[in-house]
Design an enzyme around this catalytic site. Structure first.
Site, mmCIF file in Angstrom:
data_model
loop_
_atom_site.group_PDB
_atom_site.id
_atom_site.type_symbol
_atom_site.label_atom_id
_atom_site.label_comp_id
_atom_site.label_asym_id
_atom_site.label_seq_id
_atom_site.Cartn_x
_atom_site.Cartn_y
_atom_site.Cartn_z
ATOM 1 N N LYS A 1 -11.644 -4.041 -5.132
ATOM 2 C CA LYS A 1 -12.424 -2.951 -5.732
ATOM 3 C C LYS A 1 -11.542 -1.871 -6.353
ATOM 4 C CE LYS A 1 -13.217 -2.178 -0.940
ATOM 5 N NZ LYS A 1 -13.990 -2.801 0.076
ATOM 6 N N LYS B 1 -5.350 -10.670 -6.538
ATOM 7 C CA LYS B 1 -6.666 -10.903 -5.913
ATOM 8 C C LYS B 1 -7.707 -9.897 -6.402
ATOM 9 C CE LYS B 1 -6.432 -8.162 -1.752
ATOM 10 N NZ LYS B 1 -6.819 -7.888 -0.436
ATOM 11 N N LYS C 1 0.832 -1.211 0.000
ATOM 12 C CA LYS C 1 0.000 0.000 0.000
ATOM 13 C C LYS C 1 0.863 1.257 0.000
ATOM 14 C CE LYS C 1 -4.374 -1.608 1.951
ATOM 15 N NZ LYS C 1 -5.346 -1.438 3.025
HETATM 16 P P1 TYM Z 1 -10.865 -6.140 4.011
HETATM 17 O O1 TYM Z 1 -11.862 -5.091 4.297
HETATM 18 O O2 TYM Z 1 -9.819 -5.858 2.988
HETATM 19 O O3 TYM Z 1 -11.573 -7.484 3.585
HETATM 20 C C1 TYM Z 1 -12.598 -8.069 4.376
HETATM 21 C C2 TYM Z 1 -12.503 -9.577 4.318
HETATM 22 O O4 TYM Z 1 -12.665 -10.032 2.990
HETATM 23 C C3 TYM Z 1 -11.579 -10.857 2.621
HETATM 24 N N1 TYM Z 1 -11.291 -10.633 1.190
HETATM 25 C C4 TYM Z 1 -11.166 -11.623 0.301
HETATM 26 N N2 TYM Z 1 -11.309 -12.950 0.425
HETATM 27 C C5 TYM Z 1 -11.132 -13.699 -0.696
HETATM 28 N N3 TYM Z 1 -10.830 -13.171 -1.905
HETATM 29 C C6 TYM Z 1 -10.690 -11.832 -2.080
HETATM 30 N N4 TYM Z 1 -10.405 -11.344 -3.284
HETATM 31 C C7 TYM Z 1 -10.864 -10.989 -0.943
HETATM 32 N N5 TYM Z 1 -10.809 -9.652 -0.743
HETATM 33 C C8 TYM Z 1 -11.081 -9.449 0.565
HETATM 34 C C9 TYM Z 1 -10.419 -10.385 3.500
HETATM 35 O O5 TYM Z 1 -9.435 -11.377 3.657
HETATM 36 C C10 TYM Z 1 -11.131 -10.071 4.801
HETATM 37 O O6 TYM Z 1 -11.295 -11.237 5.580
HETATM 38 N N6 TYM Z 1 -7.701 -5.655 7.820
HETATM 39 C C11 TYM Z 1 -9.006 -6.181 7.452
HETATM 40 C C12 TYM Z 1 -10.142 -5.633 8.279
HETATM 41 C C13 TYM Z 1 -9.966 -5.796 9.756
HETATM 42 C C14 TYM Z 1 -10.152 -7.010 10.481
HETATM 43 C C15 TYM Z 1 -9.892 -6.673 11.853
HETATM 44 C C16 TYM Z 1 -10.502 -8.300 10.103
HETATM 45 C C17 TYM Z 1 -9.631 -4.816 10.634
HETATM 46 N N7 TYM Z 1 -9.601 -5.348 11.909
HETATM 47 C C18 TYM Z 1 -9.981 -7.630 12.851
HETATM 48 C C19 TYM Z 1 -10.580 -9.259 11.126
HETATM 49 C C20 TYM Z 1 -10.335 -8.925 12.477
HETATM 50 C C21 TYM Z 1 -9.260 -5.805 5.996
HETATM 51 O O7 TYM Z 1 -8.792 -4.809 5.532
HETATM 52 O O8 TYM Z 1 -10.160 -6.611 5.380
#
Ligand code: TYM
Length: 338
Positions: A203, A200, A118
């Protein structure tokens, strides 16, 4: 940690409210979360404090946050059966982050893959918040002493550092945190971009034909899947390294239908062209998304209802967070409340 009232293990997870839900987050995340309700004490939250680590537009964040609550509910996270809350509305996440930051080696944060990726995108304007992102995520999880954290494959490293930080705290100040386990689904853990199946689905992809959104029409979903990049061999087998496009479509099919990858391969291995396979994948995705989209569209404008869901979730989360913060503050030597 068992919730003493429900005697169930605690699950906590969340998704950044940064825009429209896509097939990756649906199949890699909410699909699994929804299946866990009932068996676990489920806490689903919206990490809006994480969402400001990248440049953002405030009015959009506000709108996306309420949209994300509606999407959670539409995906089957029934607020009567689980808690949904907003990170910034609970006092404790940022407080615990600071405590944990003071025991986290800065070098470990600088080596995190997501920080490196990032920060390349934002160049010189990379903020300290992005570096501290994994510490905030550790705080989210440890504040509720979650046993299990359902995530997609891309968040694995964040879980590892959470466990390191928990261990360090326990070793320094006495046993406090349980070490959370990641839960990664057998299918859908890393849904790849349709146009470039080596990265992956996300968006922020510059080619929006790579991403299927919850709000896409059936027609748009069909077009995007029929146009997915594959290969020229015509053989349907699961080989992510040599046939990433077909492997991704098989994974999407398996996660959408609830079948295993092996059963999905068996179902299509007799085909000699990809067109009818792609059509079956598109049909499965449309069948999965249609009821979710319909429910989402019916509640997305219900601002009072969505706010009431967050209010209810916050009350529960705040009680848990305040208890934990008092305990932690005592352990690290703060005087605590007067
Ligand atoms: P985020 O918002 O990027 O994504 C949310 C969840 O979706 C999963 N995900 C995917 N899984 C499969 N294929 C994909 N292409 C794909 N894109 C997204 C992510 O693995 C995630 O599980 N840091 C985290 C948010 C967060 C969090 C936490 C999660 C903040 N605090 C505490 C768990 C516990 C994030 O940015 O996810």
């Amino acid at each position: 940690m068992f919730n003493m009232e429900t005697k169930k293990k605690v699950i906590l997870t969340g998704m950044q409210p940064t825009g429209k839900l896509h097939l990756g987050s649906l199949l890699g995340a909410t699909n699994n979360w929804q299946r866990m309700i009932g068996d676990y004490d489920c806490l689903f939250f919206l990490p809006d404090q994480h969402a400001i680590t990248m440049p953002h537009i405030p009015a959009e964040l506000r709108k996306n946050t309420l949209d994300c609550v509606a999407q959670y509910i539409a995906c089957g996270l029934d607020p009567k059966r689980c808690k949904i809350f907003l990170q910034s509305q609970v006092i404790g996440h940022a407080e615990l982050m600071w405590v944990l930051a003071c025991i986290t080696p800065i070098g470990q944060l600088e080596r995190m893959t997501q920080f490196k990726d990032k920060s390349k995108k934002v160049g010189d304007s990379v903020c300290a918040g992005l570096l501290f992102y994994p510490v905030l995520m550790a705080a989210d999880i440890l504040l509720y002493n979650a046993d299990l954290v359902p995530i997609g494959d891309d968040q694995k490293q964040h879980l590892e550092i959470t466990r390191d930080i928990a261990q360090k705290f326990n070793g320094t100040f006495s046993e406090t945190f349980i070490l959370p386990e990641p839960y990664i689904g057998e299918t859908g853990a890393r849904i790849m971009a349709l146009q470039n199946p080596t990265v992956k689905m996300s968006k922020s992809d510059s080619n929006q034909n790579s991403v299927v959104y919850l709000v896409d029409s059936d027609d748009a979903i069909c077009k995007k899947i029929m146009g997915a990049t594959t290969d020229s061999s015509g053989e349907i087998s699961f080989d992510p390294e040599n046939k990433p496009g077909i492997a991704n479509l098989l994974d999407i099919y398996a996660a959408s239908t609830g079948q295993s990858i092996a059963d999905s391969v068996a179902e299509f291995s007799h085909l000699t062209s990809y067109a009818s396979f792609k059509q079956s994948v598109a049909d499965a995705v449309i069948a999965k998304i249609t009821p979710i989209r319909t429910l989402y569209q019916s509640i997305a404008g219900e601002k009072e209802y969505l706010l009431s869901v967050l209010k209810d979730g916050r009350q529960d989360a705040q009680k848990r967070a305040s208890k934990m913060i008092s305990k932690i503050y005592r352990k690290i030597g703060f005087l605590g409340n007067l």
